[in-house]
Design a protein around this motif. Structure first.
Motif, PDB file in Angstrom:
ATOM      1  N   GLY A  64     -43.876 -65.289  -5.496  1.00  8.58           N
ATOM      2  CA  GLY A  64     -43.698 -65.953  -6.783  1.00  8.58           C
ATOM      3  C   GLY A  64     -42.231 -66.077  -7.148  1.00  8.58           C
ATOM      4  N   PRO A  65     -41.920 -66.770  -8.224  1.00 10.56           N
ATOM      5  CA  PRO A  65     -40.538 -67.007  -8.637  1.00 10.56           C
ATOM      6  C   PRO A  65     -39.767 -65.734  -8.983  1.00 10.56           C
ATOM      7  CG  PRO A  65     -42.062 -67.783 -10.324  1.00 10.56           C
ATOM      8  CD  PRO A  65     -42.887 -67.404  -9.135  1.00 10.56           C
ATOM      9  N   GLY A  66     -40.470 -64.682  -9.388  1.00 11.19           N
ATOM     10  CA  GLY A  66     -39.804 -63.421  -9.695  1.00 11.19           C
ATOM     11  C   GLY A  66     -39.093 -62.833  -8.488  1.00 11.19           C
ATOM     12  N   VAL A 112     -43.517 -54.066 -11.532  1.00 13.40           N
ATOM     13  CA  VAL A 112     -43.759 -53.035 -10.519  1.00 13.40           C
ATOM     14  C   VAL A 112     -43.231 -53.502  -9.166  1.00 13.40           C
ATOM     15  CG1 VAL A 112     -45.578 -51.849  -9.210  1.00 13.40           C
ATOM     16  CG2 VAL A 112     -45.715 -51.953 -11.715  1.00 13.40           C
ATOM     17  N   LEU A 113     -43.566 -54.730  -8.778  1.00 11.88           N
ATOM     18  CA  LEU A 113     -43.102 -55.253  -7.484  1.00 11.88           C
ATOM     19  C   LEU A 113     -41.583 -55.386  -7.457  1.00 11.88           C
ATOM     20  CD1 LEU A 113     -45.870 -57.894  -6.762  1.00 11.88           C
ATOM     21  CD2 LEU A 113     -45.481 -55.728  -5.556  1.00 11.88           C
ATOM     22  N   LEU A 117     -39.196 -55.453   0.029  1.00  9.53           N
ATOM     23  CA  LEU A 117     -40.575 -55.192   0.442  1.00  9.53           C
ATOM     24  C   LEU A 117     -41.574 -56.141  -0.208  1.00  9.53           C
ATOM     25  CD1 LEU A 117     -42.555 -53.493   2.071  1.00  9.53           C
ATOM     26  CD2 LEU A 117     -42.414 -51.737   0.299  1.00  9.53           C
ATOM     27  N   SER A 118     -41.326 -56.563  -1.433  1.00 10.22           N
ATOM     28  CA  SER A 118     -42.280 -57.445  -2.116  1.00 10.22           C
ATOM     29  C   SER A 118     -42.303 -58.863  -1.530  1.00 10.22           C
ATOM     30  CB  SER A 118     -41.997 -57.509  -3.614  1.00 10.22           C
ATOM     31  OG  SER A 118     -40.758 -58.141  -3.865  1.00 10.22           O
ATOM     32  N   ALA A 119     -41.468 -59.136  -0.540  1.00 10.63           N
ATOM     33  CA  ALA A 119     -41.498 -60.448   0.124  1.00 10.63           C
ATOM     34  C   ALA A 119     -42.854 -60.729   0.748  1.00 10.63           C
ATOM     35  CB  ALA A 119     -40.411 -60.529   1.201  1.00 10.63           C
ATOM     36  N   ILE A 120     -43.626 -59.684   1.038  1.00 10.17           N
ATOM     37  CA  ILE A 120     -44.934 -59.886   1.679  1.00 10.17           C
ATOM     38  C   ILE A 120     -46.060 -60.106   0.670  1.00 10.17           C
ATOM     39  CG2 ILE A 120     -44.230 -58.593   3.725  1.00 10.17           C
ATOM     40  CD1 ILE A 120     -46.108 -56.300   2.727  1.00 10.17           C
TER      41      ILE A 120
END
Length: 189
Positions: free
Chosen positions: A148-150, A117-118, A133-136
Protein backbone atom coordinates in the motif's frame (compact mmCIF):
# COMPACT_ATOMS: atom_id res chain seq x y z
CA UNK A 1 -14.05 9.35 35.74
CA UNK A 2 -12.31 10.00 39.01
CA UNK A 3 -12.78 13.51 40.36
CA UNK A 4 -10.87 15.41 43.01
CA UNK A 5 -12.12 18.71 44.47
CA UNK A 6 -8.63 20.20 44.57
CA UNK A 7 -4.95 19.47 44.03
CA UNK A 8 -4.37 18.60 47.69
CA UNK A 9 -7.06 15.88 47.55
CA UNK A 10 -5.50 14.47 44.37
CA UNK A 11 -1.97 14.48 45.86
CA UNK A 12 -3.21 12.69 48.98
CA UNK A 13 -4.85 10.03 46.79
CA UNK A 14 -1.71 9.76 44.63
CA UNK A 15 0.43 9.18 47.74
CA UNK A 16 -1.72 6.14 48.50
CA UNK A 17 -1.90 4.94 44.89
CA UNK A 18 0.78 5.84 42.34
CA UNK A 19 -1.46 4.35 39.62
CA UNK A 20 -3.27 7.71 39.76
CA UNK A 21 -0.39 9.48 37.97
CA UNK A 22 -1.70 11.80 35.26
CA UNK A 23 -0.60 13.81 32.24
CA UNK A 24 -2.40 16.62 30.46
CA UNK A 25 -4.52 15.94 27.38
CA UNK A 26 -1.93 17.76 25.27
CA UNK A 27 0.90 15.70 26.77
CA UNK A 28 -1.05 12.54 25.94
CA UNK A 29 -1.50 13.75 22.36
CA UNK A 30 2.19 14.58 22.05
CA UNK A 31 3.20 11.18 23.43
CA UNK A 32 0.89 9.31 21.03
CA UNK A 33 1.83 11.54 18.10
CA UNK A 34 -1.80 12.47 17.49
CA UNK A 35 -4.06 15.50 17.83
CA UNK A 36 -5.99 16.51 20.95
CA UNK A 37 -9.13 15.53 19.03
CA UNK A 38 -7.78 11.98 18.67
CA UNK A 39 -7.22 11.84 22.43
CA UNK A 40 -10.77 13.12 22.96
CA UNK A 41 -12.05 10.26 20.76
CA UNK A 42 -10.01 7.81 22.81
CA UNK A 43 -11.60 9.23 25.96
CA UNK A 44 -15.09 9.00 24.43
CA UNK A 45 -14.51 5.34 23.47
CA UNK A 46 -13.07 4.64 26.93
CA UNK A 47 -9.62 3.72 25.64
CA UNK A 48 -8.23 6.34 28.01
CA UNK A 49 -9.41 7.25 31.49
CA UNK A 50 -9.88 10.82 32.66
CA UNK A 51 -9.05 12.06 36.13
CA UNK A 52 -10.50 15.47 36.92
CA UNK A 53 -8.60 17.61 39.40
CA UNK A 54 -10.61 20.68 40.35
CA UNK A 55 -11.67 21.85 36.86
CA UNK A 56 -8.75 20.33 34.94
CA UNK A 57 -9.19 17.12 32.96
CA UNK A 58 -6.11 14.90 32.92
CA UNK A 59 -5.35 11.52 31.39
CA UNK A 60 -4.44 8.60 33.62
CA UNK A 61 -0.81 7.80 32.74
CA UNK A 62 -1.22 4.04 33.16
CA UNK A 63 -3.71 4.00 30.27
CA UNK A 64 -1.12 5.52 27.94
CA UNK A 65 1.47 2.99 29.10
CA UNK A 66 -0.97 0.12 28.57
CA UNK A 67 -1.75 1.30 25.02
CA UNK A 68 1.96 1.58 24.18
CA UNK A 69 2.64 -1.91 25.52
CA UNK A 70 -0.32 -3.36 23.60
CA UNK A 71 0.99 -1.71 20.41
CA UNK A 72 4.49 -3.15 20.93
CA UNK A 73 2.94 -6.58 21.51
CA UNK A 74 1.11 -6.29 18.18
CA UNK A 75 4.37 -5.25 16.52
CA UNK A 76 6.04 -8.40 17.88
CA UNK A 77 3.18 -10.61 16.65
CA UNK A 78 3.23 -9.00 13.20
CA UNK A 79 7.02 -9.19 12.94
CA UNK A 80 7.05 -12.91 13.75
CA UNK A 81 4.21 -13.53 11.28
CA UNK A 82 6.01 -11.61 8.51
CA UNK A 83 9.33 -13.30 9.25
CA UNK A 84 7.71 -16.74 8.95
CA UNK A 85 6.19 -15.71 5.62
CA UNK A 86 9.54 -14.32 4.44
CA UNK A 87 11.29 -17.62 5.25
CA UNK A 88 8.57 -19.39 3.22
CA UNK A 89 9.03 -16.79 0.41
CA UNK A 90 5.32 -15.88 0.65
CA UNK A 91 3.57 -12.62 -0.13
CA UNK A 92 0.93 -11.75 2.45
CA UNK A 93 -2.13 -9.55 2.12
CA UNK A 94 -3.18 -6.90 4.62
CA UNK A 95 -6.27 -8.88 5.60
CA UNK A 96 -4.12 -11.86 6.63
CA UNK A 97 -1.95 -9.67 8.85
CA UNK A 98 -5.03 -8.03 10.32
CA UNK A 99 -6.49 -11.43 11.18
CA UNK A 100 -3.23 -12.45 12.86
CA UNK A 101 -3.51 -9.30 15.00
CA UNK A 102 -7.20 -9.76 15.77
CA UNK A 103 -8.15 -6.70 13.70
CA UNK A 104 -11.00 -6.28 11.22
CA UNK A 105 -10.66 -4.84 7.73
CA UNK A 106 -14.14 -3.36 8.07
CA UNK A 107 -13.10 -1.13 11.00
CA UNK A 108 -11.35 2.05 9.78
CA UNK A 109 -9.37 2.41 13.02
CA UNK A 110 -8.07 -1.16 12.59
CA UNK A 111 -6.93 -0.39 9.04
CA UNK A 112 -5.04 2.62 10.38
CA UNK A 113 -3.60 0.53 13.21
CA UNK A 114 -2.29 -2.23 10.91
CA UNK A 115 -0.50 0.43 8.87
CA UNK A 116 1.18 1.79 12.00
CA UNK A 117 2.12 -1.70 13.17
CA UNK A 118 3.61 -2.60 9.78
CA UNK A 119 5.43 0.72 9.66
CA UNK A 120 7.02 0.00 13.03
CA UNK A 121 7.94 -3.53 11.91
CA UNK A 122 9.74 -2.08 8.89
CA UNK A 123 11.48 0.61 10.94
CA UNK A 124 12.88 -2.14 13.17
CA UNK A 125 13.92 -4.38 10.27
CA UNK A 126 15.47 -1.44 8.41
CA UNK A 127 17.48 -0.41 11.45
CA UNK A 128 18.55 -3.98 12.23
CA UNK A 129 19.01 -5.54 8.76
CA UNK A 130 18.66 -2.77 6.16
CA UNK A 131 15.42 -4.25 4.78
CA UNK A 132 11.78 -3.19 4.83
CA UNK A 133 10.04 -6.34 6.06
CA UNK A 134 6.55 -5.00 5.32
CA UNK A 135 7.42 -5.03 1.59
CA UNK A 136 5.91 -8.53 1.51
CA UNK A 137 2.48 -7.27 2.63
CA UNK A 138 0.42 -6.34 -0.41
CA UNK A 139 -2.99 -5.06 -1.39
CA UNK A 140 -5.33 -7.60 -2.95
CA UNK A 141 -5.64 -6.56 -6.58
CA UNK A 142 -5.97 -8.25 -9.92
CA UNK A 143 -2.64 -8.99 -11.56
CA UNK A 144 0.59 -7.68 -10.09
CA UNK A 145 0.28 -6.82 -6.39
CA UNK A 146 2.24 -4.20 -4.47
CA UNK A 147 2.36 -2.84 -0.92
CA UNK A 148 0.00 0.00 0.00
CA UNK A 149 0.97 3.68 -0.20
CA UNK A 150 2.11 3.72 3.43
CA UNK A 151 5.04 1.52 2.41
CA UNK A 152 6.35 4.16 0.01
CA UNK A 153 5.72 6.96 2.52
CA UNK A 154 7.81 5.13 5.11
CA UNK A 155 10.55 4.35 2.58
CA UNK A 156 10.73 8.04 1.72
CA UNK A 157 10.87 9.00 5.41
CA UNK A 158 13.79 6.57 5.80
CA UNK A 159 15.64 8.39 3.01
CA UNK A 160 15.19 5.79 0.26
CA UNK A 161 14.73 6.91 -3.33
CA UNK A 162 13.35 5.31 -6.50
CA UNK A 163 12.39 6.08 -10.06
CA UNK A 164 9.64 3.50 -10.45
CA UNK A 165 7.40 2.55 -7.51
CA UNK A 166 6.61 -0.94 -8.78
CA UNK A 167 10.26 -1.79 -9.44
CA UNK A 168 11.21 -0.38 -6.05
CA UNK A 169 8.59 -2.54 -4.30
CA UNK A 170 9.62 -5.64 -6.26
CA UNK A 171 13.29 -5.07 -5.38
CA UNK A 172 12.43 -4.81 -1.70
CA UNK A 173 10.36 -7.99 -1.78
CA UNK A 174 13.38 -9.74 -3.30
CA UNK A 175 15.71 -8.24 -0.67
CA UNK A 176 13.43 -9.47 2.12
CA UNK A 177 13.17 -12.97 0.64
CA UNK A 178 16.94 -13.14 0.05
CA UNK A 179 17.67 -11.99 3.60
CA UNK A 180 15.41 -14.61 5.17
CA UNK A 181 16.54 -17.33 2.77
CA UNK A 182 20.12 -16.75 3.96
CA UNK A 183 18.99 -16.79 7.59
CA UNK A 184 17.09 -20.06 7.18
CA UNK A 185 20.11 -21.67 5.46
CA UNK A 186 22.31 -20.65 8.40
CA UNK A 187 19.87 -22.21 10.88
CA UNK A 188 19.92 -25.52 8.96
CA UNK A 189 23.73 -25.66 8.89
Amino acid sequence: MLEFKNVEEYIDAFRRNSQLAVVSVQMAADYRGVTRAAIERMIATEQLEVIKIKSTRCIKLQGLIDLAEAFEHQVQIARKYLEEAAVAQTILFYEQVMQALGLSRTVPADRTKVGKVLGRVSEISFEKDGILLSAIVHRKTAGHTVPGPGFLTLAEELGLEWDDERTFADEHVKRVFDHYAKGSRRKRS
